[in-house]
Design an enzyme around this catalytic site. Sequence first.
Site, mmCIF file in Angstrom:
data_model
loop_
_atom_site.group_PDB
_atom_site.id
_atom_site.type_symbol
_atom_site.label_atom_id
_atom_site.label_comp_id
_atom_site.label_asym_id
_atom_site.label_seq_id
_atom_site.Cartn_x
_atom_site.Cartn_y
_atom_site.Cartn_z
ATOM 1 C CB SER A 176 -0.901 0.016 1.243
ATOM 2 O OG SER A 176 -1.543 1.263 1.398
ATOM 3 C CE1 TYR A 189 -4.027 -2.698 5.382
ATOM 4 C CE2 TYR A 189 -3.298 -0.492 4.773
ATOM 5 C CZ TYR A 189 -3.797 -1.720 4.407
ATOM 6 O OH TYR A 189 -4.057 -1.994 3.092
ATOM 7 C CE LYS A 193 -1.314 -3.898 3.249
ATOM 8 N NZ LYS A 193 -1.482 -5.097 2.399
#
Length: 285
Positions: A176, A189, A193
């Site tokens: 991401s 998160y 990533k």
Amino acid sequence: MFRVLCTRLEFAAPKLLSSRLSAGFGTMSQLFYGKRLTGKVAVVTASSDGIGFAIAERLAQEGAKVVVSSRKSPNVEKAVAQLKAKDLQVFGVKCHVGNAEDRKNLFAEAEKRFGGIDILVSNAAANPEMATLFECSEAAWEKIFEINVKCSFLLTKEVVPYMRKRGGGSIIYVSSIAGFNPMQLLAAYSVSKTALFGLTKAAAIDGAAEGIRVNCVAPGVIETKFSQPLIQDPNSKEVAENQTLLRRIGQPHEISGVVAFLASDDSSYITGENIVAAGGMHSRL
């Protein structure tokens, strides 16, 4: 002859573009590239909707036999039915990537049904809570890193024996833009990533001698269920769009094309790379 060709393309372009938009870009990709993945078998995790579904569809459109997977059987069945309706060669397997038996069965079924595995797209991810780094719970942190990082590592280890039988392969992680630019309320998160960038580099070193290429795609803000909280609000959507040079939110098919390239022999001299597809958002660590 060149001028004639250019003229024909100029007149045909609007019609081709319209067709491309309505068909998820599959028609155009096959027109210009043919079926680059004919004879290949691809396994795509979390591929019943969103970016994963678009990837499964694009790989199949380019000639691959694709194994669709997701945590819930009804979602897998629905996705497979949609793809088969387009005459694509697909097969579905229920798989929670955090379950060792599910992962084992996923690869075994792929080999049983299609004869082997050439391509793995690790797309599954989790984000159980919205929180800043200082507010993130330990339980959420552990869950995020288990699914987003640990399972990508385990899938890699477990698919390698299958790729060895084929004389090589291509592994692609879906990361991401948050891995480059951490999002405050998606702190854990975002860190997970970023970790995938390192996993890509390390796995590429091990895979090189065996003809296994390992790369990573870092999508920007893409219109999916995951991004709905952001893009449903007009103000936050405008902020997100203004962070891109293209001034818009991306679409799933704009990621699937990058993955298809990395899965194909057109990228045969590319490994250990993190490819950003984010409309021009800042992407430097």
